[in-house]
Design a protein around this motif. Structure first.
Motif, short mmCIF file in Angstrom:
data_model
loop_
_atom_site.label_atom_id
_atom_site.label_comp_id
_atom_site.label_asym_id
_atom_site.label_seq_id
_atom_site.Cartn_x
_atom_site.Cartn_y
_atom_site.Cartn_z
N CYS A 121 4.06 -0.84 4.16
CA CYS A 121 2.68 -0.98 4.68
C CYS A 121 1.90 -2.12 3.78
O CYS A 121 1.84 -1.82 2.40
N LEU A 122 1.75 -3.22 4.45
CA LEU A 122 1.12 -4.31 3.47
C LEU A 122 -0.39 -4.72 3.95
O LEU A 122 -0.73 -4.28 5.15
N LEU A 123 -1.14 -5.18 2.97
CA LEU A 123 -2.76 -5.16 3.20
C LEU A 123 -2.86 -6.73 2.79
O LEU A 123 -2.55 -7.12 1.56
N SER A 124 -3.58 -7.77 3.51
CA SER A 124 -4.06 -8.94 3.11
C SER A 124 -5.45 -8.84 2.81
O SER A 124 -6.29 -8.25 3.80
N LEU A 125 -5.99 -8.84 1.45
CA LEU A 125 -7.22 -8.85 1.28
C LEU A 125 -7.99 -10.05 1.58
O LEU A 125 -9.26 -9.95 2.23
N THR A 126 -7.65 -11.22 1.91
CA THR A 126 -8.04 -12.39 2.16
C THR A 126 -8.14 -12.29 3.67
O THR A 126 -9.43 -12.76 4.20
N MET A 144 0.67 -1.25 -0.05
CA MET A 144 -0.07 -0.06 -0.04
C MET A 144 0.95 1.27 0.01
O MET A 144 0.47 2.04 -0.53
N GLU A 145 2.02 1.16 0.84
CA GLU A 145 2.74 2.49 0.87
C GLU A 145 4.30 2.05 1.43
O GLU A 145 4.45 1.11 2.00
N ILE A 146 5.32 2.94 1.00
CA ILE A 146 6.50 2.90 1.57
C ILE A 146 6.90 4.42 2.06
O ILE A 146 6.61 5.25 1.31
N ALA A 147 7.23 4.49 3.19
CA ALA A 147 7.56 5.67 3.78
C ALA A 147 8.86 5.60 4.43
O ALA A 147 9.61 4.73 4.67
N GLY A 148 9.23 6.97 4.50
CA GLY A 148 10.62 7.14 5.34
C GLY A 148 10.46 7.67 6.61
O GLY A 148 9.65 8.51 6.77
N VAL A 149 11.48 7.40 7.60
CA VAL A 149 11.30 8.27 8.79
C VAL A 149 12.96 8.46 9.11
O VAL A 149 13.87 7.57 8.78
N VAL A 154 6.32 -3.48 7.96
CA VAL A 154 7.63 -4.10 7.83
C VAL A 154 8.83 -2.77 7.91
O VAL A 154 8.63 -1.97 6.94
N HIS A 155 9.62 -2.88 8.84
CA HIS A 155 10.66 -1.68 8.78
C HIS A 155 11.95 -2.22 8.75
O HIS A 155 12.20 -3.35 9.17
N VAL A 156 12.94 -1.40 8.03
CA VAL A 156 14.10 -2.14 7.97
C VAL A 156 14.93 -0.54 8.12
O VAL A 156 14.43 0.54 7.97
N LEU A 170 8.85 -7.86 -6.95
CA LEU A 170 7.50 -8.30 -6.21
C LEU A 170 6.42 -7.49 -6.71
O LEU A 170 5.24 -7.91 -6.67
N TRP A 171 6.48 -5.92 -6.33
CA TRP A 171 5.51 -5.02 -6.76
C TRP A 171 5.82 -4.11 -7.39
O TRP A 171 6.77 -2.99 -7.32
N PRO A 172 5.73 -4.26 -8.95
CA PRO A 172 6.22 -2.83 -9.59
C PRO A 172 6.03 -1.73 -9.17
O PRO A 172 6.55 -0.56 -9.58
N VAL A 173 4.92 -1.48 -8.54
CA VAL A 173 4.33 -0.18 -8.04
C VAL A 173 5.58 0.41 -7.05
O VAL A 173 5.55 1.60 -7.00
N ALA A 174 6.42 -0.50 -6.35
CA ALA A 174 7.30 -0.02 -5.59
C ALA A 174 8.20 0.83 -6.17
O ALA A 174 9.01 1.55 -5.71
N GLY A 175 8.50 0.99 -7.56
CA GLY A 175 9.51 1.74 -8.36
C GLY A 175 9.13 3.12 -8.03
O GLY A 175 9.88 4.07 -7.41
#
Length: 219
Positions: A81-86, A62-67, A93-95, A109-114
């Protein structure tokens, strides 16, 4: 009437399932602000996200954010930020990283991440290894620095304007007018001895100075 379904599913059992699936790739897991937070090893990020997507059914990024935490050795956190539809459930998830060490790209894994990774790079300067088009996406050409860093000046480093003499847009160092440096922010309601224009029409408040009458104004 039947009770409405919850907005999101319960976090019960989620951390245990994640710990079993990720093993030593998981650094810590906890529940924070009603969501499950996972801190994972940076070099294992792509495999972690693949497991979360394929085995634990968190299908959507859903989103990638920075802090920015300037006091830390690895000052940046990248948050996914991940979402499970099922399962109707969200997870974070933080790194962590710094200005030099890149974060593995999840564009495979997700082209939208570009585009999302480009935004974090633009705002914070975080590098993403494997992103084939890591360019700025929000700031202008030739922009200096990364504006969401805590040590970035609020006025920026340069400003642009259209030059009538050169007939083009030019960049110049930021110059603050002296009027703004010495502006008097005190109002009569804070103890000043004078009345600002328009304040004489306001109702009197406890402790407010009495507005001058017309015949009392010094000429």
């Amino acid at each position: 009437m039947t009770a409405p379904f919850p907005k999101y599913a319960s976090n019960e059992g989620v951390i245990e399932a994640v710990q079993a699936a990720l093993g030593d790739m998981l650094v810590t897991a906890c529940e924070a602000v009603s969501e499950v937070r996972l801190d994972v090893r940076r070099e294992a990020l792509v495999e972690v996200m693949r497991i979360l997507r394929d085995k634990l059914q968190y299908q959507q990024l859903m989103e990638i954010a920075g802090v920015d935490y300037p006091e830390r050795e690895e000052r940046f956190e990248v948050v996914y930020c991940l979402l499970s539809l099922t399962k109707n459930h969200r997870i974070r998830v933080h790194v962590s990283t710094d200005e030099a060490r890149p974060v593995p790209s999840v564009t495979g894994l997700w082209p939208v991440a570009g585009w999302l990774e480009r935004e974090v790079y633009d705002m914070y300067g975080v590098l993403f290894e494997g992103n084939s088009d890591l360019r700025r996406i929000l700031t202008d050409y030739g922009f200096r620095g990364h504006p969401q860093r805590k040590d970035f000046p609020l006025t920026g480093y340069v400003e642009l304007r259209y030059s009538e003499t050169q007939k083009r847009v030019v960049y110049e160092p930021v110059k603050l007018a002296q009027d703004f440096r010495t502006f008097d922010f005190m109002s009569p309601w804070e103890g000043a001895e004078y009345v600002l224009p328009g304040d004489e029409k306001a109702p009197e408040a406890p402790g407010a100075p009495t507005p001058l009458k017309a015949d009392e104004v010094k000429r």
